[in-house]
Every structure is written in C-alpha cells, then in structure tokens.
Write a protein that holds these residues in place. Structure first.
Motif, PDB file in Angstrom:
ATOM      1  N   ALA A  61       0.815  -1.213   0.000  1.00 14.76           N
ATOM      2  CA  ALA A  61       0.000   0.000   0.000  1.00 14.76           C
ATOM      3  C   ALA A  61       0.850   1.265   0.000  1.00 14.76           C
ATOM      4  O   ALA A  61       0.318   2.363  -0.158  1.00 14.76           O
ATOM      5  CB  ALA A  61      -0.932  -0.001   1.217  1.00 14.76           C
ATOM      6  N   SER A  62       2.133   1.125   0.154  1.00 12.11           N
ATOM      7  CA  SER A  62       3.029   2.279   0.236  1.00 12.11           C
ATOM      8  C   SER A  62       3.058   3.051  -1.080  1.00 12.11           C
ATOM      9  O   SER A  62       2.908   2.493  -2.159  1.00 12.11           O
ATOM     10  CB  SER A  62       4.440   1.784   0.577  1.00 12.11           C
ATOM     11  OG  SER A  62       5.363   2.832   0.446  1.00 12.11           O
ATOM     12  N   LYS A  63       3.291   4.360  -0.974  1.00 10.72           N
ATOM     13  CA  LYS A  63       3.403   5.197  -2.170  1.00 10.72           C
ATOM     14  C   LYS A  63       4.760   5.001  -2.835  1.00 10.72           C
ATOM     15  O   LYS A  63       4.888   5.162  -4.042  1.00 10.72           O
ATOM     16  CB  LYS A  63       3.195   6.660  -1.815  1.00 10.72           C
ATOM     17  CG  LYS A  63       1.768   6.964  -1.411  1.00 10.72           C
ATOM     18  CD  LYS A  63       1.559   8.417  -1.130  1.00 10.72           C
ATOM     19  CE  LYS A  63       0.106   8.648  -0.716  1.00 10.72           C
ATOM     20  NZ  LYS A  63      -0.179  10.044  -0.466  1.00 10.72           N
ATOM     21  N   ASP A  64       5.780   4.689  -2.054  1.00 17.67           N
ATOM     22  CA  ASP A  64       7.124   4.431  -2.589  1.00 17.67           C
ATOM     23  C   ASP A  64       7.602   3.093  -2.027  1.00 17.67           C
ATOM     24  O   ASP A  64       8.387   3.053  -1.083  1.00 17.67           O
ATOM     25  CB  ASP A  64       8.072   5.567  -2.209  1.00 17.67           C
ATOM     26  CG  ASP A  64       9.427   5.450  -2.873  1.00 17.67           C
ATOM     27  OD1 ASP A  64       9.576   4.587  -3.767  1.00 17.67           O
ATOM     28  OD2 ASP A  64      10.334   6.208  -2.504  1.00 17.67           O
ATOM     29  N   PRO A  65       7.119   1.981  -2.584  1.00 20.03           N
ATOM     30  CA  PRO A  65       7.427   0.675  -2.002  1.00 20.03           C
ATOM     31  C   PRO A  65       8.911   0.328  -2.029  1.00 20.03           C
ATOM     32  O   PRO A  65       9.397  -0.348  -1.134  1.00 20.03           O
ATOM     33  CB  PRO A  65       6.619  -0.313  -2.841  1.00 20.03           C
ATOM     34  CG  PRO A  65       6.207   0.414  -4.065  1.00 20.03           C
ATOM     35  CD  PRO A  65       6.245   1.860  -3.741  1.00 20.03           C
ATOM     36  N   GLU A  66       9.654   0.807  -3.023  1.00 15.89           N
ATOM     37  CA  GLU A  66      11.079   0.475  -3.093  1.00 15.89           C
ATOM     38  C   GLU A  66      11.834   1.056  -1.903  1.00 15.89           C
ATOM     39  O   GLU A  66      12.598   0.354  -1.228  1.00 15.89           O
ATOM     40  CB  GLU A  66      11.683   0.981  -4.408  1.00 15.89           C
ATOM     41  CG  GLU A  66      11.214   0.180  -5.604  1.00 15.89           C
ATOM     42  CD  GLU A  66      11.882   0.638  -6.888  1.00 15.89           C
ATOM     43  OE1 GLU A  66      13.097   0.911  -6.860  1.00 15.89           O
ATOM     44  OE2 GLU A  66      11.182   0.700  -7.901  1.00 15.89           O
ATOM     45  N   ALA A  67      11.620   2.341  -1.631  1.00 11.87           N
ATOM     46  CA  ALA A  67      12.319   2.983  -0.520  1.00 11.87           C
ATOM     47  C   ALA A  67      11.871   2.392   0.816  1.00 11.87           C
ATOM     48  O   ALA A  67      12.700   2.128   1.702  1.00 11.87           O
ATOM     49  CB  ALA A  67      12.070   4.492  -0.544  1.00 11.87           C
ATOM     50  N   ASP A  68      10.584   2.179   0.956  1.00 11.03           N
ATOM     51  CA  ASP A  68      10.065   1.619   2.204  1.00 11.03           C
ATOM     52  C   ASP A  68      10.560   0.185   2.411  1.00 11.03           C
ATOM     53  O   ASP A  68      10.836  -0.223   3.537  1.00 11.03           O
ATOM     54  CB  ASP A  68       8.538   1.661   2.221  1.00 11.03           C
ATOM     55  CG  ASP A  68       8.003   3.087   2.300  1.00 11.03           C
ATOM     56  OD1 ASP A  68       8.782   3.988   2.661  1.00 11.03           O
ATOM     57  OD2 ASP A  68       6.811   3.284   2.004  1.00 11.03           O
TER      58      ASP A  68
END
Length: 185
Positions: A124-131
């Motif tokens: 659900a994250s807007k920036d899944p790579e960074a998270d």
C-alpha cells in the motif's frame, strides 16, 4: 437459320421472309436458355426470400431485453477480468521487487525474511522500493542472522566440550538413570 420454316412454306420461302420472321421472333419471344436462366434466378430468389422470412420470424421471437442484460453482464465480467489480470500483474511485480531487494540485501532465506516483513503495508506504500529498503535495514539490525553481513563467526574454541565426564563416558548417563557407577554392583 429457320430450317423448319422451309418445310412449311415450301417454294414460297425467301430469304427476306426468313429475316422478317427472325426479327419478329426476337422481339416477341425469349430464347430458351435465357428463359431457363431467369427461371433459375427466380427460384433462387424465392428460396432466399423464404429463408429471410424464417430469419425475421426468429428475430421476432428474440428477447431484446434479455440480450441487453446479457451484454451488460458480459461487459461487467470483461471489466472484472481486466481488473483481476491487472491485480495479478501488480502482485507478480511486487513479489519480484521484494525478492530482488532481499537478494540485494544478502538475505539468507527469502521465505523467512518475507515472513517477518509487513508486506501489506509495503504493498500500500506510495514508494514501495524505498520503504522496502528501510524495512530490510531495520530487519537486518534486529534479526541479523537472516542476512549475510560478510562477518565471519567467532572461531571454534578447540578443546571445549571434549573432555569426557569423570568416571568415563557413561558415568553421567548412569547417574541420570539412577544406576550405580560402572564397576560397582
């Protein structure tokens, strides 16, 4: 041309009479071949007309509202199938992203690392790579054994735990079972 006419007229027959009769026959009568062709075309047209009538009767019996409803249902099914396919593609892409990130972070067991990650939040994250990178960093700090950090474990301390217990190898086992020491009865 009109040989049969010679037989009827006999000596009165002339070429001029032949031409006049031929011209008159051409205007008042149709050749047999032309007649047969037109007759076959008429029969074919009548057959097509009868078939068209049956088709029209079939259309009269159709339930137009039912067809519209079925078309709407199929449209909804097609839209749902597109959504499902898009969700499956997104899931595969996300799984590949997670697998790649775990491999990049030198995870020893991707399955074990995935079990400890909150994948729903990452999806659900807007920036899944960074998270995902941040979550793997946190996990590496708390559960370092899941990652190959390049550090070598402490060397084996030779000689520890190799001394047999007093009274022989079986003494501790005999004592635990309540048996007397070996050699005593």
């Amino acid at each position: 041309m009109l040989e049969w006419l010679k037989g009827i007229l006999g000596e009165s027959y002339t070429e001029e009479i032949d031409k006049k009769i031929s011209a008159e026959i051409g205007t008042a009568f149709v050749a047999k071949a032309d007649f047969n062709a037109k007759n076959e075309a008429l029969k074919a047209a009548q057959g097509q007309l009868a078939e068209a009538g049956k088709t029209i009767e079939g259309f009269k019996a159709l339930d137009v509202e039912g067809i519209k409803k079925a078309a709407a249902e199929w449209k909804a099914k097609a839209e749902q199938a597109e959504k499902d396919a898009a969700a499956q593609v997104a899931a595969v892409k996300f799984d590949a992203l997670v697998e790649g990130a775990i491999t990049k972070a030198k995870g020893r067991s991707p399955k074990a690392v995935k079990a400890l990650l909150d994948l729903d939040t990452l999806r659900a994250s807007k920036d899944p790579e960074a998270d995902l990178q941040a979550a793997l960093g946190e996990l590496a700090k708390s559960e370092g054994y899941l990652f190959d950090t390049g550090e070598t474990p402490p060397p084996y301390a030779g000689g520890t735990g190799t001394t047999p217990p007093a009274g022989g190898q079986d003494a501790a086992l005999r004592a635990a079972m309540g048996l007397p020491a070996q050699g005593t009865k």
